[in-house]
Write an enzyme that holds these catalytic residues in place. Sequence first.
Site, PDB file in Angstrom:
ATOM      1  CD  GLU A 126      -2.964   1.397   2.288  1.00  0.00           C
ATOM      2  OE1 GLU A 126      -2.793   0.334   2.976  1.00  0.00           O
ATOM      3  OE2 GLU A 126      -3.998   2.212   2.208  1.00  0.00           O
ATOM      4  N   GLY A 266       2.758   2.355  11.144  1.00  0.00           N
ATOM      5  CA  GLY A 266       2.257   1.307  12.003  1.00  0.00           C
ATOM      6  C   GLY A 266       2.659  -0.173  11.990  1.00  0.00           C
ATOM      7  CB  ALA A 267       0.824  -2.633  11.769  1.00  0.00           C
ATOM      8  CG  ASN A 270      -0.412  -7.052   4.056  1.00  0.00           C
ATOM      9  OD1 ASN A 270      -0.057  -6.281   3.145  1.00  0.00           O
ATOM     10  ND2 ASN A 270       0.217  -7.193   4.838  1.00  0.00           N
ATOM     11  CD  GLU A 303      -3.215  -1.884  10.945  1.00  0.00           C
ATOM     12  OE1 GLU A 303      -3.630  -2.634   9.761  1.00  0.00           O
ATOM     13  OE2 GLU A 303      -2.882  -1.232  11.250  1.00  0.00           O
ATOM     14  CG  HIS A 306      -8.052  -1.577   7.545  1.00  0.00           C
ATOM     15  ND1 HIS A 306      -8.730  -0.810   6.983  1.00  0.00           N
ATOM     16  CD2 HIS A 306      -7.275  -1.259   8.101  1.00  0.00           C
ATOM     17  CE1 HIS A 306      -7.843   0.322   6.900  1.00  0.00           C
ATOM     18  NE2 HIS A 306      -6.874   0.278   7.582  1.00  0.00           N
ATOM     19  CD  GLU A 325      -5.924   3.714   6.697  1.00  0.00           C
ATOM     20  OE1 GLU A 325      -6.355   3.280   7.371  1.00  0.00           O
ATOM     21  OE2 GLU A 325      -5.945   2.335   6.197  1.00  0.00           O
TER      22      GLU A 325
HETATM   23  N1  0A1 Z   1      -2.966   0.584   5.843  1.00  0.00           N
HETATM   24  C1  0A1 Z   1      -2.304   0.922   7.381  1.00  0.00           C
HETATM   25  C2  0A1 Z   1      -1.507   2.762   6.476  1.00  0.00           C
HETATM   26  C3  0A1 Z   1      -0.510   1.727   5.930  1.00  0.00           C
HETATM   27  C4  0A1 Z   1       0.268   2.662   4.898  1.00  0.00           C
HETATM   28  C5  0A1 Z   1       0.615   2.755   4.230  1.00  0.00           C
HETATM   29  C6  0A1 Z   1       1.686   1.740   4.295  1.00  0.00           C
HETATM   30  O1  0A1 Z   1       2.912   2.260   4.274  1.00  0.00           O
HETATM   31  C7  0A1 Z   1       3.693   2.892   3.524  1.00  0.00           C
HETATM   32  C8  0A1 Z   1       2.346   0.583   5.364  1.00  0.00           C
HETATM   33  C9  0A1 Z   1       0.376   1.226   5.871  1.00  0.00           C
HETATM   34  C10 0A1 Z   1      -3.062   1.120   8.286  1.00  0.00           C
HETATM   35  O2  0A1 Z   1      -4.201   2.079   8.343  1.00  0.00           O
HETATM   36  O3  0A1 Z   1      -3.072   0.416   8.874  1.00  0.00           O
HETATM   37 ZN    ZN Z   2      -5.903   1.652   8.758  1.00  0.00          ZN
END
Ligand code: 0A1
Ligand code: ZN
Length: 882
Positions: A126, A266-267, A270, A303, A306, A325
């Site tokens: 991402e 942070g995390a 996937n 996470e 999600h 988000e």
């Molecule tokens: N989707 C993740 C956030 C995230 C976005 C980009 C990243 O790589 C650069 C890594 C994580 C979340 O909202 O936790």
């Molecule tokens: Zn998120």
Amino acid sequence: MLNTTQPKEVFLADYQAPDYLVDQAALTFELASDMTRVRSVLSMRKNPQGQLNDCVLDGEQLKLISIKIDGRELQGNEYQCTDSALLISSPPDKFELEIETEIFPEKNTALEGLYHSGRLLCTQCEAEGFRRITYYPDRPDVMAVFTVSIVADKVLWPIMLSNGNLDGQGQFDDGRHWVRWHDPHPKPSYLFALVAGDLYCQQDSFVTASGRQVQLEIFVDPENSHKCDHALSSLKQAMKWDEEKYGREYDLDVFMIVAVNDFNMGAMENKGLNIFNSACVLASPETATDNDYYMIQSVVGHEYFHNWSGNRVTCRDWFQLSLKEGFTVLRDQQFSADMNSAAVKRIDDVNQLRNLQFAEDAGPMAHPIRPASFIEIGNFYTVTIYEKGAEVVGMIKTILGEQGFRKGTDLYFERHDGQAVTTDDFIKAMEDANDIDFSQFKRWYTQAGTPELTVTTHYDSSANRYHLRIEQSCPATPGQKEKQPLYIPVAMGLLNKQGDAMAMQLEGEENAYPDETRVLIVSEQQQEFTFINVATEPVLSLLRNFSAPVNLSMARTNSELAFLMANDNDSFNRWDASQRLVINVLMQLVESVRAATVLTVPDEIIKQFSLVLAKAEEAPDLVTKMLTLPSENYLAAQAKPADVDAIHSARNHLKRSLAQALKQQFTTLYDKLNSTGNYRFNADDMAKRSLKNCCLDYLLTTQDPMQVQRCLKQMKQADNMTDTLAGLSILVEYEGPETEHAVRAFYEQWQHDRQVVDKWLAVQAKSSLPNTLVRVKGLMKHPAFSITNPNNVRALLGQFCRNNPVNFHALDGSGYQFLVEQILQLDKLNPQIAARLLGALNSWRQYDEQRQQMIKQALQKIAEQPELSSDVYEVVTKYLAV
Ligand code: 0A1
Ligand code: ZN
């Protein structure tokens, strides 16, 4: 050969459906550190909604080895390859595309795509990292079923993971082994993940509400095997909570979490294989603080949640980022509130919103939660998209009520399962499930800036009427001068002089409202609410539980605030009144510092703090929040030009005066709370520790050597990192050999532990003592620091530039010069981290002329560099444009 040019702005209005879709993606990875070979077989077909006949795939930093369509190798003139795309002209309507590429994880310091973290190989896709793995339509509205095979040396990489369920494994004669993973749920490429390494695995299981047995696995470096328990129990709490609260069950045989030391955020959620920054997953009492425990629980929840809000229902394009988000942050906030204290959680969230998001909304990068354009999507993982996004979904919940909101989310998940959708689709589900019209409410998605509510009241004693007049406005933001009125839920209550709730009956209503709190809807620019049958003049408690992300402008005397602080039946507003009272006092003190007159602390505030301390043990967590003064950054945003030095002196003066006046109470409380037995992570003990450390913090401001000894003693005796670190962070504000000794001893004890060493770096970077920049520069050469590790950079450089205003904004410009050097170095290594660090200058226009001049020069120096990343380019040009 096409060529890439200057970073380009992309617009939501230009969205077009993909020209080709991928139904199945079969990937084979042959891993080696220096070079990994990727073979991708894609079942593709033309999208009836598409426009072009050509098929364009994204790809960056790839070495193309071969390309075949339906088994036939293409000749050089049948495709075009640039440094960001592969174009195949007019392929058949349905075809199998086979591509082989080579990638170079060892050289990857940007930590996007496939990269090394120590000996571990892992991915981050991402938002647009998958294009660094293979050529692919790397956009979230292309969803495919993935089958992933991994082949590697068995000794170097005994564990090999990808999304979904394990589908086969075996050995080769040459010392290599293989695995195959299959994920039955179609997903966009940004949710792809791969991990390979020598990892310890802690296992557990969970039975879902419908009886499905799920294997839970946390993979960590073997030396961290004792730090998995908390994340694992948080995961089980989250799985159960999502079933009960939202009716959402998990949908694969296994759920895996992997901890990695080098991670930009942070995390990452996937599918079936969450990858975590090790700081957001590993915990043991000796090495993690209460805040860490709390944060880990919320990130694990985030996470996991999600899986439905983001994965089963995903985003159509990256302008819709807040769809997943904002909603998921709201879900994790509700989860934390249910697991701990709801009032304290709300205070933490609002503090974060006011400190960071309001500043973003008032600065050069202000954007709506659904932006209309961007240059680099990596720059839009912002507090606006996340936290304001959560506030907006939270307002929907407030307006619809708990049940109406659940009807809306049920319909949303059911209607859009397996689809890539927009924030409009989310709102539509809410409307359809509740038969309500949200057209005006939708302006929250397109308007940037923090709205302001100006409030005036009038009590008419002869008619027993109380008039509440609310006017809304929203400041101009870059590219958005005019703002339209928003639809704002304002929760409120009325109190009589004894502090009891009063009945609320609006003109035209037959009966009084049944509850102590009611929600008014402010939807016009100016609105008046008239309450009838109001026997005595009420005290207004407005914006309870912070029902909307707005600023309130309302003249309030200190005694009115003191009354609310003691009597409001909304805990959030009791805290808020305390903050407003403190801000009133501090602003006066800042003025006195600037005018070089005597600093006087009003008796009223001392009296109020004394009352709060007297009842501290009844609600230690809330009291700690009340005793904690607003941050220097928040104070700086309240008055222009922000005088960092005056703010620092005024805040310290108030703290010291309170400590001196209430020394006895602070001491008694400290001693009482300091004997709480063995460490346990639970809300009660946590609240007591935070109150105790808050007392210690006040006591040390007197600079009394006895208090220094108290601090050292606590550090020595503590059986947990919360108390140890609290001692150290208080001590670093004290200049003396004791501090130097404590800093050294701390490192000696914890040097083997990365998570603790980062705390050690951060604590030193935040010290307001005058030699801190020299210390920070020295620490950059320390063996514990590496510029390629994002956690190190955040701990040392991030804390110095963001949370040490007196030093970073030193009048000699040394802080700014330091930042420029670091940005230029970091931009070559990791553009996302460089651009984030530059965020320290977000509010540069709030400082005095002299500082603005220096910052402007610093920004210009960055802007002049050739070959800036699109990440830094976007931030620096937007900063210079205001
Ligand atoms: N989707 C993740 C956030 C995230 C976005 C980009 C990243 O790589 C650069 C890594 C994580 C979340 O909202 O936790
Ligand atoms: Zn998120």
